[in-house]
Design a protein around this motif. Structure first.
Motif, PDB file in Angstrom:
ATOM      1  N   MET A   1       0.845  -1.197   0.000  1.00 11.69           N
ATOM      2  CA  MET A   1       0.000   0.000   0.000  1.00 11.69           C
ATOM      3  C   MET A   1       0.882   1.249   0.000  1.00 11.69           C
ATOM      4  SD  MET A   1      -2.684   1.409   2.890  1.00 11.69           S
ATOM      5  CE  MET A   1      -3.886   0.115   2.617  1.00 11.69           C
ATOM      6  N   THR A   2       0.507   2.225  -0.813  1.00 11.79           N
ATOM      7  CA  THR A   2       1.203   3.511  -0.811  1.00 11.79           C
ATOM      8  C   THR A   2       0.965   4.230   0.505  1.00 11.79           C
ATOM      9  OG1 THR A   2       1.057   3.753  -3.212  1.00 11.79           O
ATOM     10  CG2 THR A   2       1.346   5.768  -1.924  1.00 11.79           C
ATOM     11  N   THR A   3       2.028   4.726   1.090  1.00 12.13           N
ATOM     12  CA  THR A   3       1.940   5.504   2.327  1.00 12.13           C
ATOM     13  C   THR A   3       2.412   6.917   2.058  1.00 12.13           C
ATOM     14  OG1 THR A   3       2.311   3.592   3.783  1.00 12.13           O
ATOM     15  CG2 THR A   3       2.807   5.769   4.681  1.00 12.13           C
ATOM     16  N   TYR A   4       1.602   7.866   2.433  1.00 15.63           N
ATOM     17  CA  TYR A   4       1.995   9.273   2.367  1.00 15.63           C
ATOM     18  C   TYR A   4       2.661   9.664   3.682  1.00 15.63           C
ATOM     19  CZ  TYR A   4      -0.679  10.258  -1.895  1.00 15.63           C
ATOM     20  OH  TYR A   4      -1.152  10.293  -3.195  1.00 15.63           O
ATOM     21  N   VAL A   5       3.833  10.269   3.579  1.00 14.02           N
ATOM     22  CA  VAL A   5       4.553  10.773   4.738  1.00 14.02           C
ATOM     23  C   VAL A   5       4.513  12.299   4.650  1.00 14.02           C
ATOM     24  CG1 VAL A   5       6.723  10.780   6.006  1.00 14.02           C
ATOM     25  CG2 VAL A   5       6.042   8.745   4.699  1.00 14.02           C
ATOM     26  N   LEU A   6       3.792  12.925   5.554  1.00 16.69           N
ATOM     27  CA  LEU A   6       3.514  14.361   5.486  1.00 16.69           C
ATOM     28  C   LEU A   6       4.374  15.108   6.493  1.00 16.69           C
ATOM     29  CD1 LEU A   6      -0.388  14.144   5.224  1.00 16.69           C
ATOM     30  CD2 LEU A   6       1.311  14.077   3.372  1.00 16.69           C
ATOM     31  N   ILE A   7       5.271  15.955   5.981  1.00 16.63           N
ATOM     32  CA  ILE A   7       6.236  16.675   6.813  1.00 16.63           C
ATOM     33  C   ILE A   7       5.842  18.147   6.872  1.00 16.63           C
ATOM     34  CG2 ILE A   7       8.666  17.305   7.067  1.00 16.63           C
ATOM     35  CD1 ILE A   7       9.359  14.795   5.444  1.00 16.63           C
ATOM     36  N   PRO A   8       5.612  18.688   8.061  1.00 22.33           N
ATOM     37  CA  PRO A   8       5.166  20.079   8.172  1.00 22.33           C
ATOM     38  C   PRO A   8       6.306  21.066   8.010  1.00 22.33           C
ATOM     39  CG  PRO A   8       5.406  19.137  10.348  1.00 22.33           C
ATOM     40  CD  PRO A   8       5.686  18.019   9.373  1.00 22.33           C
ATOM     41  N   GLY A   9       5.941  22.342   7.954  1.00 17.02           N
ATOM     42  CA  GLY A   9       6.924  23.409   7.883  1.00 17.02           C
ATOM     43  C   GLY A   9       7.308  23.904   9.260  1.00 17.02           C
ATOM     44  N   ALA A  10       7.642  25.183   9.348  1.00 15.93           N
ATOM     45  CA  ALA A  10       8.119  25.761  10.605  1.00 15.93           C
ATOM     46  C   ALA A  10       7.102  25.560  11.721  1.00 15.93           C
ATOM     47  CB  ALA A  10       8.413  27.247  10.421  1.00 15.93           C
ATOM     48  N   GLY A  11       7.602  25.219  12.881  1.00 19.71           N
ATOM     49  CA  GLY A  11       6.755  24.902  14.025  1.00 19.71           C
ATOM     50  C   GLY A  11       6.585  23.409  14.208  1.00 19.71           C
ATOM     51  N   GLY A  12       6.525  22.679  13.085  1.00 21.00           N
ATOM     52  CA  GLY A  12       6.580  21.228  13.129  1.00 21.00           C
ATOM     53  C   GLY A  12       5.312  20.504  13.494  1.00 21.00           C
ATOM     54  N   SER A  13       4.141  21.150  13.404  1.00 20.72           N
ATOM     55  CA  SER A  13       2.912  20.503  13.861  1.00 20.72           C
ATOM     56  C   SER A  13       2.288  19.633  12.780  1.00 20.72           C
ATOM     57  CB  SER A  13       1.892  21.560  14.298  1.00 20.72           C
ATOM     58  OG  SER A  13       0.655  20.956  14.632  1.00 20.72           O
ATOM     59  N   ALA A  14       2.093  18.357  13.091  1.00 21.51           N
ATOM     60  CA  ALA A  14       1.413  17.452  12.172  1.00 21.51           C
ATOM     61  C   ALA A  14      -0.031  17.872  11.950  1.00 21.51           C
ATOM     62  CB  ALA A  14       1.458  16.029  12.724  1.00 21.51           C
ATOM     63  N   TRP A  15      -0.602  18.630  12.873  1.00 30.01           N
ATOM     64  CA  TRP A  15      -1.990  19.073  12.739  1.00 30.01           C
ATOM     65  C   TRP A  15      -2.198  19.821  11.435  1.00 30.01           C
ATOM     66  CZ3 TRP A  15      -4.006  23.957  12.098  1.00 30.01           C
ATOM     67  CH2 TRP A  15      -5.399  24.062  12.163  1.00 30.01           C
ATOM     68  N   GLY A  28      -8.440   5.554   1.033  1.00 29.60           N
ATOM     69  CA  GLY A  28      -7.815   4.264   1.225  1.00 29.60           C
ATOM     70  C   GLY A  28      -6.309   4.278   1.325  1.00 29.60           C
ATOM     71  N   ARG A  29      -5.722   5.446   1.558  1.00 30.22           N
ATOM     72  CA  ARG A  29      -4.273   5.548   1.664  1.00 30.22           C
ATOM     73  C   ARG A  29      -3.826   5.469   3.120  1.00 30.22           C
ATOM     74  NH1 ARG A  29      -2.550   4.451  -3.414  1.00 30.22           N
ATOM     75  NH2 ARG A  29      -3.140   6.063  -4.922  1.00 30.22           N
ATOM     76  N   ASP A  30      -2.657   4.903   3.322  1.00 29.94           N
ATOM     77  CA  ASP A  30      -2.006   4.958   4.629  1.00 29.94           C
ATOM     78  C   ASP A  30      -1.305   6.309   4.739  1.00 29.94           C
ATOM     79  OD1 ASP A  30      -0.967   4.151   7.101  1.00 29.94           O
ATOM     80  OD2 ASP A  30       0.818   3.291   6.174  1.00 29.94           O
ATOM     81  N   VAL A  31      -1.370   6.929   5.907  1.00 22.59           N
ATOM     82  CA  VAL A  31      -0.814   8.275   6.092  1.00 22.59           C
ATOM     83  C   VAL A  31      -0.023   8.333   7.386  1.00 22.59           C
ATOM     84  CG1 VAL A  31      -1.303  10.744   6.255  1.00 22.59           C
ATOM     85  CG2 VAL A  31      -2.799   9.285   4.874  1.00 22.59           C
ATOM     86  N   VAL A  32       1.160   8.915   7.315  1.00 20.63           N
ATOM     87  CA  VAL A  32       1.957   9.233   8.498  1.00 20.63           C
ATOM     88  C   VAL A  32       2.169  10.744   8.505  1.00 20.63           C
ATOM     89  CG1 VAL A  32       4.141   8.911   9.702  1.00 20.63           C
ATOM     90  CG2 VAL A  32       3.139   7.008   8.417  1.00 20.63           C
ATOM     91  N   SER A  33       1.504  11.439   9.416  1.00 22.64           N
ATOM     92  CA  SER A  33       1.704  12.877   9.595  1.00 22.64           C
ATOM     93  C   SER A  33       2.688  13.067  10.742  1.00 22.64           C
ATOM     94  CB  SER A  33       0.379  13.583   9.905  1.00 22.64           C
ATOM     95  OG  SER A  33      -0.521  13.459   8.820  1.00 22.64           O
TER      96      SER A  33
END
Length: 229
Positions: A1-15, A28-33
């Protein structure tokens, strides 16, 4: 399964990525924030990379997406993870040996912002405030919620050099917010063409496009995945 890895900008909040993450999960995608230690004065880019690698674990077939300052971290994780696609969204595109702190003058960001302000009728000498440059296309509910998750970025990351000698051998795409007042779209086009030899695709929204237009950004990301399959 494709996993999206989401990297934030300044401050670093996954929110920051929650709207994108929710929509990708719905499709239907796997996500890592990833929550980065942005306010830790001891944490620079190497610690950011370690945090991303630890969060991903043993997942494979990764689409790594970096927002703004995340443009420095995202390519650095590629040699350590099985990344199939790298996407920068309103990203700071680094050169070898450059620190995020040097990037601003090296790219001419301030002059580009001022010129864009003058074109759009804002005072280029006015203070660079959050409302004007980051929150202008968000709803009041989003503005209120973002205030709860906002945190300062320490100087540590800005002093850390980008350690790759060449861009990673990973398919790369660049996305620019059409209404970004902080990194104007024409500025992003110039930097991407100069540093990566590519023209960004545009999506609606400003610098925080993942908050203001998550559906459109997800559509663009999913299109990249289909194109690269």
């Amino acid at each position: 399964m494709t996993t999206y890895v989401l990297i934030p900008g300044a401050g670093g909040s996954a929110w920051y990525w929650h709207g994108v993450s929710d929509e990708l999960s719905r499709r239907g995608r796997d996500v890592v924030s990833v929550d980065l230690p942005g306010n830790d004065p001891r944490a620079g880019l190497p610690e950011y990379v370690d945090t991303v690698v630890d969060a991903v674990g043993d997942r494979t077939d990764l689409v790594v997406v970096g927002q703004s300052l995340g443009g420095f971290t995202a390519p650095l994780v590629c040699p350590r993870l099985p990344v199939s696609l790298l996407v920068l969204v309103n990203g700071m595109i680094p050169r070898p040996g450059e620190t995020p702190g040097e990037w601003w003058a090296n790219t001419g960001q301030e002059a580009a912002r001022r010129a864009n302000d003058a074109r759009e009728g804002r005072d280029p000498d006015a203070e660079t405030d959050l409302a004007t440059y980051f929150l202008h296309d968000l709803s009041q509910a989003q503005i209120d919620a973002s205030a709860e998750h906002n945190q300062d970025e320490s100087e540590a990351a800005f002093a850390t050099p980008f350690t790759l000698d060449v861009w990673p051998a990973v398919e790369t795409r660049v996305v620019a917010g059409r209404d970004d007042r902080f990194f104007p779209a024409d500025f992003q086009r110039r930097v991407a063409e100069d540093r990566l030899g590519m023209i960004p695709d545009e999506v609606p929204g400003g610098h925080l496009a993942a908050l203001s237009h998550p559906m459109e950004l997800v559509d663009r990301l999913e299109a990249y995945v289909k194109e690269s399959a």
